[in-house]
Design a protein around this motif. Structure first.
Motif, PDB file in Angstrom:
ATOM      1  N   VAL A   2       0.676  -1.024  -0.025  1.00  0.00           N
ATOM      2  CA  VAL A   2      -0.182   0.028   0.321  1.00  0.00           C
ATOM      3  C   VAL A   2       0.398   1.294  -0.193  1.00  0.00           C
ATOM      4  CG1 VAL A   2      -2.001   1.373   0.689  1.00  0.00           C
ATOM      5  CG2 VAL A   2      -1.470  -0.991   1.183  1.00  0.00           C
ATOM      6  N   VAL A   3       0.793   2.053  -0.458  1.00  0.00           N
ATOM      7  CA  VAL A   3       1.181   3.099  -1.056  1.00  0.00           C
ATOM      8  C   VAL A   3       0.437   4.415   0.041  1.00  0.00           C
ATOM      9  CG1 VAL A   3       3.454   2.514  -2.477  1.00  0.00           C
ATOM     10  CG2 VAL A   3       0.923   4.127  -3.433  1.00  0.00           C
ATOM     11  N   GLY A   4       0.801   5.817  -0.004  1.00  0.00           N
ATOM     12  CA  GLY A   4      -0.208   7.178  -0.033  1.00  0.00           C
ATOM     13  C   GLY A   4      -0.369   8.002  -0.932  1.00  0.00           C
ATOM     14  N   LEU A   5      -1.195   8.797  -0.919  1.00  0.00           N
ATOM     15  CA  LEU A   5      -1.330   9.479  -1.771  1.00  0.00           C
ATOM     16  C   LEU A   5      -2.318  11.322  -0.965  1.00  0.00           C
ATOM     17  CD1 LEU A   5      -1.513   9.754  -4.702  1.00  0.00           C
ATOM     18  CD2 LEU A   5      -3.913   9.190  -5.046  1.00  0.00           C
ATOM     19  N   ASP A   6      -2.229  12.099  -1.178  1.00  0.00           N
ATOM     20  CA  ASP A   6      -2.878  12.638  -1.101  1.00  0.00           C
ATOM     21  C   ASP A   6      -3.396  14.227  -2.232  1.00  0.00           C
ATOM     22  OD1 ASP A   6      -4.265  15.446   0.304  1.00  0.00           O
ATOM     23  OD2 ASP A   6      -2.272  16.188   1.084  1.00  0.00           O
ATOM     24  N   THR A   7      -4.242  14.258  -2.460  1.00  0.00           N
ATOM     25  CA  THR A   7      -4.999  14.620  -3.852  1.00  0.00           C
ATOM     26  C   THR A   7      -5.510  15.522  -3.156  1.00  0.00           C
ATOM     27  OG1 THR A   7      -7.256  13.140  -3.941  1.00  0.00           O
ATOM     28  CG2 THR A   7      -5.362  12.627  -5.005  1.00  0.00           C
ATOM     29  N   SER A   8      -6.285  16.852  -4.479  1.00  0.00           N
ATOM     30  CA  SER A   8      -6.914  18.059  -4.407  1.00  0.00           C
ATOM     31  C   SER A   8      -8.352  17.672  -4.041  1.00  0.00           C
ATOM     32  CB  SER A   8      -6.334  19.523  -5.635  1.00  0.00           C
ATOM     33  OG  SER A   8      -7.388  18.050  -6.639  1.00  0.00           O
ATOM     34  N   ILE A   9      -8.699  19.034  -2.920  1.00  0.00           N
ATOM     35  CA  ILE A   9     -10.703  18.548  -2.990  1.00  0.00           C
ATOM     36  C   ILE A   9     -11.224  18.602  -4.070  1.00  0.00           C
ATOM     37  CG2 ILE A   9     -11.791  19.279  -1.684  1.00  0.00           C
ATOM     38  CD1 ILE A   9     -10.141  19.685   0.980  1.00  0.00           C
ATOM     39  N   LEU A  10     -10.731  19.691  -4.526  1.00  0.00           N
ATOM     40  CA  LEU A  10     -11.753  20.262  -5.897  1.00  0.00           C
ATOM     41  C   LEU A  10     -10.850  19.709  -7.149  1.00  0.00           C
ATOM     42  CD1 LEU A  10     -11.308  24.197  -5.628  1.00  0.00           C
ATOM     43  CD2 LEU A  10     -13.489  22.597  -5.011  1.00  0.00           C
ATOM     44  N   MET A  11     -11.886  18.913  -7.479  1.00  0.00           N
ATOM     45  CA  MET A  11     -11.290  18.265  -9.209  1.00  0.00           C
ATOM     46  C   MET A  11     -12.338  18.543  -9.958  1.00  0.00           C
ATOM     47  SD  MET A  11     -11.510  14.506  -7.075  1.00  0.00           S
ATOM     48  CE  MET A  11     -10.826  12.986  -7.967  1.00  0.00           C
ATOM     49  N   HIS A  12     -11.012  17.373 -11.372  1.00  0.00           N
ATOM     50  CA  HIS A  12     -11.773  17.750 -12.798  1.00  0.00           C
ATOM     51  C   HIS A  12     -13.838  17.581 -12.248  1.00  0.00           C
ATOM     52  CE1 HIS A  12     -13.745  18.227 -16.492  1.00  0.00           C
ATOM     53  NE2 HIS A  12     -12.312  18.793 -17.345  1.00  0.00           N
TER      54      HIS A  12
END
Ligand code: GAP
Length: 460
Positions: free
Chosen positions: A66-76
């Motif tokens: 398992v790897v981590g991620l931190d994505t934006s709250i606003l998406m396309h």
């Protein structure tokens, strides 16, 4: 949500403790608060960080898959078309023609408004996503949504993660972050709010192995709560019935906790099949398949999704830890928090404010705070200071007394048993480290002794 109230805890006691001791405040309280939004205070933020850290350690740091991620709250905006949220993430609502309050139809008992008795409109679907505008012009082209779940940020990055990590299936991607839902029915403190935090894993597996991995994650996630000290009798796994399943889900279980208001969902674990990757591939026109080296073929992975709420875990941890004991004419309130979660690990308490004693206590404080979140308290009687720490779940208090000036030793007092031992200052840090890591409490050093903190006598 039905059934009994566990132990002596109720929601009023939890909310009052949270407000009194600075765990949680109503959002923008000086303006009268904002419905279903909450601010985490100095102790709350520590507890919340510890919950997230314990989750991250268990699902990312201690695993190879398992790897981590931190994505934006606003998406396309197309994300939400592909995921089905634009069309399907809705509740049926009826509006009162007199007072204009809106009600979920499944919460209504009669056919009139519960607030004023007015006539209700026919139910209409109401989308739970918060809308906002990107750029200076408020037209439909710039409409974006605050994400209602962190999961979609993971799906749209599946190919990026695969390409850059060169990982093979099974592969999990984990993310912690804020989500927003314009919930119609809120309440029960932080249980259901409009802004909350999720801890989600999307675990991608080869089709055909999904059932096996689904069962694996049910067990793994349940054990995580148990390891953090949640009592087994307060947890249950509940399988969704056919009519409850989201259209994409092959199977789904909730991990429920017995909150003071009854059993309610803490975490959902779903077998989402290949729905999400297929949808995003279709809407984006990009391939989101995986090349299986063994069979030399492309496949679309299935996804197992353990999706937990930070705030609900916070509430469950507090409810589970809350305890009251008679203490003379008073009541000792204590939180039996797991040391890993406790906001303050150690409190340093000098017996008096006299300068020579304060000097040694500050020395101890400076050393311990290099390792943990430690507090220093020299106000009021030692008994009161112990109670203050008990109430916020501090596992250990270290008392520096006048004898410490002579023998360079201090007293460690344990929260749950109130047992005390004396240890040399030079071994204090290692002793506390072992105790905080779960060493049997009060294994005695050679020649040491245990004694009990004296309880108050009742006046009658
Ligand atoms: N991606 C799947 C998903 O979002 P969900 O069951 O809607 O599934 C997962 O949400 C978890 O998020 C829930 O089990 C709960 O812990 C938390 N959660 C959902 N809505 C919430 C709300 N309004 N307030 C607080 N926590 C919430």
């Amino acid at each position: 949500m039905t059934e009994k109230t566990p132990g002596n805890v109720n929601m009023e006691k939890i909310t009052s403790l949270c407000r009194r001791r600075g765990f949680i405040f109503p959002s923008s309280e000086i303006y009268g608060g904002l419905s279903s939004c909450w601010d985490y205070g100095p102790l709350g933020v520590e507890l919340k960080r510890n919950i997230k850290e314990a989750w991250w350690r268990a699902v990312v740091r201690e695993r190879d898959d398992v790897v981590g991620l931190d994505t934006s709250i606003l998406m396309h905006p197309q994300t939400w078309e592909a995921s089905g949220h634009l069309q399907g993430f809705s509740d049926p609502l009826a509006e009162c023609k007199s007072c204009h309050q809106r009600w979920r139809t499944d919460d209504l008992e009669g056919s009139s408004c519960p607030a004023c008795g007015g006539e209700l409109t026919e139910p209409q679907m109401f989308n739970l996503m918060f809308k906002t505008f990107m750029g200076p012009v408020e037209d439909t082209a710039s409409t974006v949504y605050l994400r209602p779940e962190t999961a979609q940020g993971i799906f749209v990055n599946f190919a990026n993660v695969l390409d850059t990590t060169r990982k093979k299936l099974p592969l999990g991607i984990a993310q912690i972050g804020k989500s927003f839902r314009n919930e119609i029915t809120t309440g029960n403190f932080i249980f259901r709010s409009r802004e909350f935090e999720q801890m989600e894993i999307e675990y991608f597996v080869k089709p055909g192995s999904d059932e096996e991995w689904f069962n694996y994650w049910l067990e793994e996630r349940r054990n995580w709560y148990l390891r953090l000290g949640i009592r087994e009798e307060n947890l249950r796994l509940r399988q969704h019935m056919k009519h409850e399943l989201a259209h994409y889900a092959r199977d789904c279980y909730d991990i429920d906790y017995l909150f003071p208001m009854g059993w309610a969902e803490l975490e959902g674990i779903a077998n989402r099949g290949d729905y999400d990757l297929t949808q995003h591939a279709k809407y984006s026109g990009k391939s989101l398949s995986y090349f299986n080296e063994d069979a030399k073929e492309h496949l679309v992975p299935c996804v197992i999704e353990p999706s937990a709420g930070v705030d609900r875990t916070f509430l469950a941890v507090l409810c589970d830890a809350y305890d009251e004991e008679p203490d003379g004419d008073e009541i000792r309130v204590l939180l039996h928090l797991h040391p890993e979660l406790a906001p303050i690990k150690v409190a340093v308490l000098p017996l008096s404010r006299k300068e020579n004693l304060a000097h040694v206590a500050q020395e101890v404080y400076a050393e311990l705070r290099q390792c943990w979140t430690v507090s220093y308290d020299d106000a009021q009687s030692i008994g009161r200071r112990y109670r203050r720490q008990d109430e916020i779940g501090t596992p250990f208090c270290v008392t520096v007394d006048f004898a410490s000036l002579e023998d360079r030793a201090v007293t460690i007092r344990e929260r749950d048993t109130m047992n005390q031992i004396r240890v040399p200052m030079e071994t204090l840090r290692t002793t506390l480290a072992a105790k905080l890591a779960g060493e049997a409490l009060f294994t005695l050093p050679p020649g040491g002794k245990i004694w009990k903190e004296e309880r108050k006598q009742t006046s009658s």
